[in-house]
Structure formats: C-alpha cells, structure tokens
Design a protein around this motif. Structure first.
Motif, PDB file in Angstrom:
ATOM      1  N   ARG A 294     -21.847  25.955  31.604  1.00  0.00           N
ATOM      2  CA  ARG A 294     -22.072  24.540  31.870  1.00  0.00           C
ATOM      3  C   ARG A 294     -20.857  23.966  32.593  1.00  0.00           C
ATOM      4  N   LEU A 295     -21.044  22.792  33.190  1.00  0.00           N
ATOM      5  CA  LEU A 295     -19.918  22.090  33.783  1.00  0.00           C
ATOM      6  C   LEU A 295     -19.158  21.344  32.690  1.00  0.00           C
ATOM      7  N   LEU A 296     -17.838  21.395  32.744  1.00  0.00           N
ATOM      8  CA  LEU A 296     -17.020  20.681  31.775  1.00  0.00           C
ATOM      9  C   LEU A 296     -16.886  19.228  32.200  1.00  0.00           C
ATOM     10  N   TYR A 297     -16.561  18.373  31.244  1.00  0.00           N
ATOM     11  CA  TYR A 297     -16.379  16.967  31.560  1.00  0.00           C
ATOM     12  C   TYR A 297     -14.968  16.528  31.198  1.00  0.00           C
ATOM     13  N   SER A 298     -14.428  15.613  31.978  1.00  0.00           N
ATOM     14  CA  SER A 298     -13.098  15.079  31.711  1.00  0.00           C
ATOM     15  C   SER A 298     -13.099  14.410  30.344  1.00  0.00           C
ATOM     16  N   GLY A 299     -12.085  14.709  29.552  1.00  0.00           N
ATOM     17  CA  GLY A 299     -12.001  14.162  28.208  1.00  0.00           C
ATOM     18  C   GLY A 299     -12.278  15.180  27.126  1.00  0.00           C
ATOM     19  N   GLU A 300     -12.716  16.398  27.498  1.00  0.00           N
ATOM     20  CA  GLU A 300     -12.916  17.430  26.483  1.00  0.00           C
ATOM     21  C   GLU A 300     -11.576  17.786  25.845  1.00  0.00           C
ATOM     22  N   THR A 301     -11.639  18.228  24.610  1.00  0.00           N
ATOM     23  CA  THR A 301     -10.426  18.418  23.825  1.00  0.00           C
ATOM     24  C   THR A 301     -10.324  19.835  23.285  1.00  0.00           C
ATOM     25  N   LEU A 302      -9.111  20.209  22.910  1.00  0.00           N
ATOM     26  CA  LEU A 302      -8.876  21.466  22.214  1.00  0.00           C
ATOM     27  C   LEU A 302      -7.725  21.264  21.248  1.00  0.00           C
ATOM     28  N   ARG A 303      -7.731  22.028  20.204  1.00  0.00           N
ATOM     29  CA  ARG A 303      -6.692  21.932  19.187  1.00  0.00           C
ATOM     30  C   ARG A 303      -5.911  23.236  19.150  1.00  0.00           C
ATOM     31  N   VAL A 304      -4.589  23.156  19.233  1.00  0.00           N
ATOM     32  CA  VAL A 304      -3.705  24.314  19.164  1.00  0.00           C
ATOM     33  C   VAL A 304      -3.043  24.321  17.795  1.00  0.00           C
ATOM     34  N   LEU A 305      -3.401  25.302  16.974  1.00  0.00           N
ATOM     35  CA  LEU A 305      -2.811  25.435  15.638  1.00  0.00           C
ATOM     36  C   LEU A 305      -1.501  26.201  15.760  1.00  0.00           C
ATOM     37  N   LEU A 306      -0.437  25.647  15.203  1.00  0.00           N
ATOM     38  CA  LEU A 306       0.895  26.200  15.422  1.00  0.00           C
ATOM     39  C   LEU A 306       1.485  26.891  14.206  1.00  0.00           C
ATOM     40  N   GLY A 307       0.911  26.727  13.037  1.00  0.00           N
ATOM     41  CA  GLY A 307       1.445  27.412  11.864  1.00  0.00           C
ATOM     42  C   GLY A 307       2.755  26.789  11.392  1.00  0.00           C
TER      43      GLY A 307
END
Length: 275
Positions: A76-89
């Motif tokens: 699919r096409l991505l949309y501006s504003g999508e998020t991701l979470r980086v878990l750092l420990g």
C-alpha cells in the motif's frame, strides 16, 4: 512484521533491536512502552512511498538498531504522519539517540531524513522525522525533478511507462516484467489491479494475477520453485509433511527449519525435536 515476533495492527510500526510490528492507531500512555522513541514520519504525499527503512544508534554504549524495512511487503501507499516506536531497553537517562530513515518506492530510495532526541529513562520521547526528496548528491537516491508529473532520470522528466514508472518527479524505476504488467496512473508497478507480485509463493504476473508457474499463488508455507509449489526452508519454519508446512510441535509431525516432519516415538520437545 520484520525480524522476531509480534502482532500486526494498523496505524504505524514498532521497531526494537529484535522485532518490528505495526502499531495501533491510538498511542499508549507515555510509560506504557518503557524507554522508547515515538517517531512520527512526515513527507510530501506525492513521493508515493511504499516502505521506510529505519536505523539508528545510541551514543556512549555503542547500541544500534536496524536497519529494518517497514512494512515487510510494499502492499500500500504510506501516508504522512505514520508512526513507529523504537524500544531502547536499559539506556541511561539523558543519552542522545540518532535516528535515520529512508523512504522507498518500488524498492528505490526516493527520500531521506534524520533526527535525534535525548532519552528519558522509562519514558517515551517524541521524534519527528521529515523525509525530503533524494537528490543526485545522495548516491542511493537517484534524482528528483521539480514540477514533474512523471518520473525523473538523470535530471530529465519522463512520462510514465513500464520502463519509466513513477510520479511526482521521483526517480524512475523499471517494472519487473515477471512480476508486474502495468505502470498505473499513480506511477506504481502493478499486476492487474493488485500490487506487483512479491514473496516466495509466486514467480510471475499473468493475466493480471500473481501465479506460480501455470497455477495459482502457493499456499502459506510454500515456496514457488521452478513453477511448482513446494514446502521449503525458505517458506516453512516448522516441518514439511506431504509438501505442506506444519507447525512441527506434535508427536506425529515434529521438526523445524523446513525439514521433513518426523513421527516421534514419545513426544515432540519444545525445541521441536523428538523425544
């Protein structure tokens, strides 16, 4: 889903040192995920991104994460504003983290961004990454033509064709004739009305359908090998029985890594070996 385990939902991604999964649409409370970076992506929708590649580092202790490609399949096409979470420990409070991101379209890097944040132990810190179009100065990004409706090759705006697919002035790509049959009006390589064929279960686009040889796409747990659907180590993490992938955790079908299932005399161990 990328490496490791996790569950898929909608709205964004979660990225850790060993796993990446889609995030839900609603954000959890600040402390819910422990020490983490909550990354929001921003970009011009005309870039028509289908994937992002994310990686980074934590100063001081040499920790790194990624690179990880999200989502795994560009369906699919991505949309501006999508998020991701980086878990750092377990990272010291006040440590600086650097995050880099690339935006891809049909496997080609067309945009880049970078950002940093100061880590708060036990909290989730916001980071916004703005992806800007790649330029000739970025060796992996091809070219970008301003004001171009089609795609860009060596600074020249070209119309959309199967050999020069793209829109919005991004770098042209050549569609894979084995896995696509059209460059659509969005400048996306497609098979019929569907995304270009991908994954181990297909080897061609025929009559607008993704297929394996002369037959339909392979079932889950099978790989298309020379036009035939087979259970292999590339398609099955359990064991293969009559060319079908089994979980490999039962007495009658025990095994892993795509090996032939074994009939155990007693039980199948938790590591999927016979007892």
């Amino acid at each position: 889903m990328m490496r490791g385990s996790g569950e898929a939902t909608r709205g964004g991604w979660m990225l850790a040192l060993v796993c990446a999964v889609l995030l839900g649409a609603c954000r959890d409370p600040a402390r819910a995920s422990g020490t983490a970076l909550y990354v929001t992506t921003e970009f011009d929708p005309t870039l028509l991104l289908t994937q992002v590649r994310v990686w980074g580092s934590v100063e001081g202790d040499g920790s790194t994460f990624g690179p990880d490609l999200l989502p795994e399949q560009p369906d699919r096409l991505l949309y501006s504003g999508e998020t991701l979470r980086v878990l750092l420990g377990d990272i010291a409070n006040g440590t600086q983290a650097q995050v880099s991101i690339e935006g891809l379209r049909n496997g080609v890097v067309v945009a880049r961004g970078q950002g940093s944040a100061q880590i708060r132990d036990g909290y989730e810190v916001d980071v916004t990454l703005r992806l800007e179009p790649a330029t000739p100065d970025n060796p992996d990004g091809g070219t970008f033509c301003v004001g171009c409706d089609g795609c860009c090759r060596q600074g020249v705006c070209l119309d959309r064709t199967f050999q020069t697919c793209g829109a919005g002035g991004i770098a042209c790509v050549t569609c894979d004739e084995a896995r696509a049959d059209t460059c659509d009006s969005r400048g996306v390589c497609v098979c019929g009305k569907n995304p270009a064929c991908s994954g181990v279960g297909v080897d061609r686009c025929a009559n607008g359908q993704c297929r394996c040889g002369n037959g339909p796409a392979c079932a889950a747990g099978q790989e298309c090998v020379n036009g035939t659907c087979l259970c292999t180590s590339n398609s099955c993490s359990g064991c293969c029985l009559n060319n079908t992938c089994q979980q490999g955790n039962t007495q009658s079908a025990c095994g892993k890594g795509g090996d032939v299932c074994l009939q155990c005399r007693k039980n199948c161990n938790t590591d999927r070996t016979c007892k």
